[in-house]
Design a protein around this motif. Sequence first.
Motif, PDB file in Angstrom:
ATOM      1  N   LEU A 286       4.424  -0.865   8.926  1.00  0.00           N
ATOM      2  CA  LEU A 286       4.652  -0.141   7.672  1.00  0.00           C
ATOM      3  C   LEU A 286       3.852  -0.647   6.475  1.00  0.00           C
ATOM      4  O   LEU A 286       3.993  -0.128   5.374  1.00  0.00           O
ATOM      5  CB  LEU A 286       6.152  -0.134   7.322  1.00  0.00           C
ATOM      6  N   GLY A 287       3.038  -1.683   6.645  1.00  0.00           N
ATOM      7  CA  GLY A 287       2.214  -2.146   5.518  1.00  0.00           C
ATOM      8  C   GLY A 287       2.826  -3.323   4.787  1.00  0.00           C
ATOM      9  O   GLY A 287       3.890  -3.812   5.163  1.00  0.00           O
ATOM     10  N   PRO A 288       2.164  -3.779   3.713  1.00  0.00           N
ATOM     11  CA  PRO A 288       2.622  -4.966   2.988  1.00  0.00           C
ATOM     12  C   PRO A 288       4.012  -4.746   2.395  1.00  0.00           C
ATOM     13  O   PRO A 288       4.344  -3.663   1.925  1.00  0.00           O
ATOM     14  CB  PRO A 288       1.604  -5.120   1.852  1.00  0.00           C
ATOM     15  N   PHE A 289       4.817  -5.795   2.404  1.00  0.00           N
ATOM     16  CA  PHE A 289       6.177  -5.709   1.858  1.00  0.00           C
ATOM     17  C   PHE A 289       6.396  -6.954   0.994  1.00  0.00           C
ATOM     18  O   PHE A 289       5.902  -7.037  -0.110  1.00  0.00           O
ATOM     19  CB  PHE A 289       7.157  -5.565   3.030  1.00  0.00           C
TER      20      PHE A 289
ATOM     21  N   ILE B 242      -6.286   5.432   0.838  1.00  0.00           N
ATOM     22  CA  ILE B 242      -5.137   4.715   1.413  1.00  0.00           C
ATOM     23  C   ILE B 242      -4.411   3.931   0.324  1.00  0.00           C
ATOM     24  O   ILE B 242      -5.038   3.353  -0.550  1.00  0.00           O
ATOM     25  CB  ILE B 242      -5.622   3.707   2.490  1.00  0.00           C
ATOM     26  N   GLY B 243      -3.099   3.901   0.398  1.00  0.00           N
ATOM     27  CA  GLY B 243      -2.329   3.101  -0.550  1.00  0.00           C
ATOM     28  C   GLY B 243      -1.004   2.690   0.043  1.00  0.00           C
ATOM     29  O   GLY B 243      -0.644   3.101   1.154  1.00  0.00           O
ATOM     30  N   TYR B 244      -0.285   1.858  -0.690  1.00  0.00           N
ATOM     31  CA  TYR B 244       1.102   1.534  -0.311  1.00  0.00           C
ATOM     32  C   TYR B 244       1.923   1.507  -1.596  1.00  0.00           C
ATOM     33  O   TYR B 244       1.396   1.212  -2.672  1.00  0.00           O
ATOM     34  CB  TYR B 244       1.190   0.188   0.432  1.00  0.00           C
ATOM     35  N   HIS B 245       3.207   1.819  -1.475  1.00  0.00           N
ATOM     36  CA  HIS B 245       4.082   1.766  -2.645  1.00  0.00           C
ATOM     37  C   HIS B 245       4.412   0.319  -2.944  1.00  0.00           C
ATOM     38  O   HIS B 245       4.952  -0.396  -2.099  1.00  0.00           O
ATOM     39  CB  HIS B 245       5.351   2.569  -2.396  1.00  0.00           C
ATOM     40  N   GLY B 246       4.062  -0.142  -4.142  1.00  0.00           N
ATOM     41  CA  GLY B 246       4.317  -1.524  -4.544  1.00  0.00           C
ATOM     42  C   GLY B 246       5.647  -1.639  -5.263  1.00  0.00           C
ATOM     43  O   GLY B 246       6.472  -0.717  -5.238  1.00  0.00           O
ATOM     44  N   ARG B 247       5.832  -2.741  -5.926  1.00  0.00           N
ATOM     45  CA  ARG B 247       7.107  -3.055  -6.559  1.00  0.00           C
ATOM     46  C   ARG B 247       6.916  -3.188  -8.059  1.00  0.00           C
ATOM     47  O   ARG B 247       6.175  -4.053  -8.517  1.00  0.00           O
ATOM     48  CB  ARG B 247       7.615  -4.371  -5.971  1.00  0.00           C
ATOM     49  N   ALA B 248       7.569  -2.319  -8.834  1.00  0.00           N
ATOM     50  CA  ALA B 248       7.373  -2.338 -10.287  1.00  0.00           C
ATOM     51  C   ALA B 248       8.129  -3.475 -10.968  1.00  0.00           C
ATOM     52  O   ALA B 248       7.692  -4.001 -11.985  1.00  0.00           O
ATOM     53  CB  ALA B 248       7.804  -0.998 -10.887  1.00  0.00           C
ATOM     54  N   SER B 249       9.283  -3.880 -10.396  1.00  0.00           N
ATOM     55  CA  SER B 249      10.157  -4.830 -11.106  1.00  0.00           C
ATOM     56  C   SER B 249       9.517  -6.200 -11.296  1.00  0.00           C
ATOM     57  O   SER B 249       9.892  -6.940 -12.185  1.00  0.00           O
ATOM     58  CB  SER B 249      11.479  -5.004 -10.351  1.00  0.00           C
TER      59      SER B 249
END
Length: 436
Positions: free
Chosen positions: A255-258, A165-172
């Motif tokens: 939708l998961g962590p934001f 399981i994963g979520y798309h994080g924020r690179a910036s």
Amino acid sequence: MTHDLDHTHDAGLRSWVPGADDHPDFPIQNLPLGIVSPDGGVPRAGVAIGRHILDLPALLATNLLSGEAAAAVEAVGETLNPLLALGAGPRRALRRDLSALLREGQAERRTIEPLLHEAAACRLHLPAAIGDYTDFYVGIHHAENIGRQFRPDNPLLPNYKHVPIGYHGRASSIRPSGAPVRRPSGQTKGPDADTIHFGPSQRLDYELELGVWVGPGNALGEPIAIGEAEAHIAGYCLLNDWSARDIQSWEYQPLGPFLSKNFVTTISPWIVTPEALLPFRIPQPPRPQGDPKPLAYLTDEADQRGGAFDLRLDVFLLTPGLREAGLPPHRVAVSNTRSMYWTAAQMLAHHASGGCNLRPGDLLGTGTISGPERDACGSLIEATLGGREPLQLASGEERRFLEDGDEVLLQAHGVREGFASIGFGECRGVIVGASG
Ligand SMILES: O=C(O)/C=C/C(=O)CC(=O)CC(=O)O
Ligand SMILES: [Ca+2]
Ligand SMILES: [Mg+2]
């Protein structure tokens, strides 16, 4: 694994660089790569050796590097992305040359010595331009602990043992160790409150993770086979996925962590190579009886034999009270990468399995790595049972969640009988008050 221990791993290897042999993180057996500005100069590639950093472009200019190693350094500009893209061959050639050049008895010592900088006088940058960052959830004890708090009836969801399981994080918002961590403001709703509030997070937390640096990567639409996945891993770092639990618990469904996890992520700035970590690889711990076998696209014999890691992980907390009293940081947890339910290769193969392209310098987080015990928790929400049982500190302070001025330090070390111990260097951040 696809390669073997060699002379660069010998425990008896000594360096002529003063202090390197006794350094807890960077003896000659490690040789991690980074991007540094010595004395305010332009960012360039460097390798950590003890308390020093060897300037790689300057070393290239001496013509002491052999063909493939020279090509690796030639590729680099102000980020390591081009070197990561070259894959294992040039990276290993560079390691072999550096190990020989920094070894005791090296005749070229007088040529190389002036190319060393004191690490304390250097600024360390992110080692690569991170195009994309994805955070997994492979720490099974963490998944169970936090799942119990967010979903008491259903802690470990039924997909967990089938899907990494994963979520798309924020690179910036990824920053190197030492960058301040500003407390985020956000929307929250107390469990029994009927109003919704916007303001500074009151449940600010950290997460103890490893980061996995992507090497060559894949073209869009062309998955990476599990047996090839290791060839696409360029190295590892520590990663702190700072998390605002009050914002998270209100926003995360469905939708998961934001925003609860994108305000800043801290990483240790050195890329510890797969070669340096070779002595600390272990077989994948057997799955508990009754757990499903992973599907074929996640199963590889070599990965099962040596795809996991035995790395000790530490979390320290230094509060203003401890600092003022001259007391040492409080050790909150000791954990180990053995608690990863999925390997880095499985994470990577899964990520690309639908055709998603991974690019050199992309970063994958493992997810929080907690052990089964209370003093092995990789986050405060676990260690304090959601704030119900605060940490008691030697300063007389209590901590449920992080307060302004608190500093969190993560460490990782490979320790094995018959081998030199190596570490990842620092991954630290101090909480500063919310803006406005
Ligand atoms: O179980 C949940 O709903 C949430 C889990 C997390 O906050 C963890 C996350 O970021 C992934 C990880 O670090 O393991
Ligand atoms: Ca995380
Ligand atoms: Mg984050």
